[in-house]
Design an enzyme around this catalytic site. Structure first.
Site, PDB file in Angstrom:
ATOM      1  CE  LYS A 139      -3.214  -2.516   2.932  1.00 46.55           C
ATOM      2  NZ  LYS A 139      -3.545  -2.776   4.348  1.00 46.55           N
ATOM      3  N   GLY A 140       2.095   1.120   0.465  1.00 44.65           N
ATOM      4  CA  GLY A 140       2.937   2.285   0.730  1.00 44.65           C
ATOM      5  C   GLY A 140       3.175   3.237  -0.427  1.00 44.65           C
TER       6      GLY A 140
ATOM      7  CG  ASP B 184       6.983   2.370   0.364  1.00 40.74           C
ATOM      8  OD1 ASP B 184       7.799   1.513  -0.042  1.00 40.74           O
ATOM      9  OD2 ASP B 184       6.195   2.139   1.305  1.00 40.74           O
TER      10      ASP B 184
ATOM     11  CG  ASP C 274      15.200  -0.870   5.219  1.00 39.61           C
ATOM     12  OD1 ASP C 274      16.037  -0.036   5.535  1.00 39.61           O
ATOM     13  OD2 ASP C 274      14.738  -1.698   6.030  1.00 39.61           O
TER      14      ASP C 274
ATOM     15  CE  LYS D 195      14.715   3.937   6.556  1.00 40.79           C
ATOM     16  NZ  LYS D 195      14.157   3.062   7.599  1.00 40.79           N
TER      17      LYS D 195
ATOM     18  CG  PHE E 207      10.552   3.394  11.291  1.00 40.79           C
ATOM     19  CD1 PHE E 207      10.770   2.200  10.607  1.00 40.79           C
ATOM     20  CD2 PHE E 207       9.247   3.852  11.410  1.00 40.79           C
ATOM     21  CE1 PHE E 207       9.717   1.481  10.075  1.00 40.79           C
ATOM     22  CE2 PHE E 207       8.187   3.142  10.880  1.00 40.79           C
ATOM     23  CZ  PHE E 207       8.424   1.948  10.211  1.00 40.79           C
ATOM     24  CB  VAL E 208      10.713   8.108   7.480  1.00 35.85           C
ATOM     25  CG1 VAL E 208      12.000   8.819   7.854  1.00 35.85           C
ATOM     26  CG2 VAL E 208      10.958   7.127   6.334  1.00 35.85           C
TER      27      VAL E 208
ATOM     28  CG  ASP F 227       2.773   1.052   7.427  1.00 35.14           C
ATOM     29  OD1 ASP F 227       3.666   0.826   6.574  1.00 35.14           O
ATOM     30  OD2 ASP F 227       2.347   0.169   8.196  1.00 35.14           O
TER      31      ASP F 227
ATOM     32  NE  ARG G 103      -0.479   1.952   4.909  1.00 33.53           N
ATOM     33  CZ  ARG G 103       0.577   1.174   4.655  1.00 33.53           C
ATOM     34  NH1 ARG G 103       1.600   1.659   3.992  1.00 33.53           N
ATOM     35  NH2 ARG G 103       0.597  -0.078   5.055  1.00 33.53           N
TER      36      ARG G 103
HETATM   37  P1  IMP Z   1      13.367  -4.091   2.227  1.00 35.06           P
HETATM   38  O1  IMP Z   1      14.009  -3.160   1.223  1.00 35.06           O
HETATM   39  O2  IMP Z   1      13.112  -5.449   1.674  1.00 35.06           O
HETATM   40  O3  IMP Z   1      14.155  -4.164   3.508  1.00 35.06           O
HETATM   41  O4  IMP Z   1      11.945  -3.568   2.653  1.00 35.06           O
HETATM   42  C1  IMP Z   1      11.374  -2.415   2.231  1.00 35.06           C
HETATM   43  C2  IMP Z   1      10.035  -2.265   2.905  1.00 35.06           C
HETATM   44  O5  IMP Z   1      10.203  -2.076   4.311  1.00 35.06           O
HETATM   45  C3  IMP Z   1       9.317  -1.039   2.414  1.00 35.06           C
HETATM   46  O6  IMP Z   1       8.481  -1.318   1.318  1.00 35.06           O
HETATM   47  C4  IMP Z   1       8.540  -0.603   3.643  1.00 35.06           C
HETATM   48  O7  IMP Z   1       7.303  -1.280   3.681  1.00 35.06           O
HETATM   49  C5  IMP Z   1       9.364  -1.065   4.801  1.00 35.06           C
HETATM   50  N1  IMP Z   1      10.183   0.029   5.390  1.00 35.06           N
HETATM   51  C6  IMP Z   1      11.524   0.135   5.405  1.00 35.06           C
HETATM   52  N2  IMP Z   1      11.931   1.237   6.030  1.00 35.06           N
HETATM   53  C7  IMP Z   1      10.817   1.886   6.434  1.00 35.06           C
HETATM   54  C8  IMP Z   1      10.586   3.121   7.152  1.00 35.06           C
HETATM   55  O8  IMP Z   1      11.496   3.880   7.537  1.00 35.06           O
HETATM   56  N3  IMP Z   1       9.278   3.432   7.369  1.00 35.06           N
HETATM   57  C9  IMP Z   1       8.245   2.650   6.966  1.00 35.06           C
HETATM   58  N4  IMP Z   1       8.414   1.496   6.281  1.00 35.06           N
HETATM   59  C10 IMP Z   1       9.698   1.115   6.027  1.00 35.06           C
HETATM   60 MG    MG Z   2       6.146  -1.257   1.477  1.00 37.88          MG
END
Ligand code: IMP
Ligand code: MG
Length: 185
Positions: free
Chosen positions: A48-49, A105, A108, A136, A157-158, A164, A170
């Site tokens: 949803k992000g 969105d 990470d 990030k 954490f944003v 969310d 959101r």
């Molecule tokens: P990754 O890149 O597989 O670690 O995961 C990315 C997902 O983690 C994103 O789509 C978000 O849903 C969530 N996420 C990572 N950092 C944040 C944050 O700072 N705030 C909110 N959601 C985050």
């Molecule tokens: Mg997400």
């Protein structure tokens, strides 16, 4: 977990204002319009992000494009993604020989998008790229970089503008850093 009635009370600081986001999304839309002119690109919004970013971005693009929505859930606990994704809702059309742009969105660890791009590339798109609002970078655990990135941010954490915590925040118009008191015991 202590979520206040007023969302603003839970924000430690504003990281990106509504104006900053708007300006950057407009720039990205202009760049993507040039890139995808004549390509009839399929934009895939990762629910949803990415929804607020997606809906603003497409309105800054003036080339022919299609909307698709995908919902994925990754296995793991609340703080750590395993990177193994399950498709909860798939796109409705074939991606074969099509130009595809994944709209997300935030990147990470990168594990979710790494797995998703591997999965989608088996459908043989003509091209596949990623547009992420936030990156990030220092958290990356695999070799993946967004092709288009709105802002590189620190490891905080944003929330807001789609992002969310426990499903909330959101709908904030800006992106802010969440107070630790909200998620600590
Ligand atoms: P990754 O890149 O597989 O670690 O995961 C990315 C997902 O983690 C994103 O789509 C978000 O849903 C969530 N996420 C990572 N950092 C944040 C944050 O700072 N705030 C909110 N959601 C985050
Ligand atoms: Mg997400």
């Amino acid at each position: 977990m202590r979520i206040s009635t007023n969302m603003q009370d839970d924000i430690k600081k504003v990281l990106l204002t509504e104006e900053q986001i708007k300006k950057r999304v407009k720039e990205m839309g202009e760049q993507l319009s040039k890139e995808y002119m004549d390509k009839r690109v399929i934009l895939i919004c990762i629910l949803k992000g990415a929804a607020p970013f997606f809906t603003d971005l497409v309105r800054e693009m003036d080339c022919q494009l299609e909307f698709e929505f995908m919902s994925i859930s990754s296995y793991g606990n609340s703080t750590k993604t395993s990177g193994i994704v399950r498709i909860a809702k798939d796109v409705d059309i074939s991606l074969t020989d099509r130009h595809v742009l994944i709209v997300e969105d935030i990147m990470d660890s990168g594990l979710t998008l790494k797995h998703l791009t591997q999965l989608l590339s088996s459908r043989n798109p003509a091209s596949m790229k990623i547009a992420c609002l936030l990156d990030k970078k220092e958290r990356r655990e695999c070799d993946i970089t967004p092709d288009y990135c709105g802002f590189e941010i620190e490891n905080e954490f944003v929330v807001g503008y789609g992002l969310d915590f426990a499903g909330y925040y959101r709908n904030l118009k800006y992106i802010g850093v969440l107070k630790e008191s909200v998620y600590s015991e």
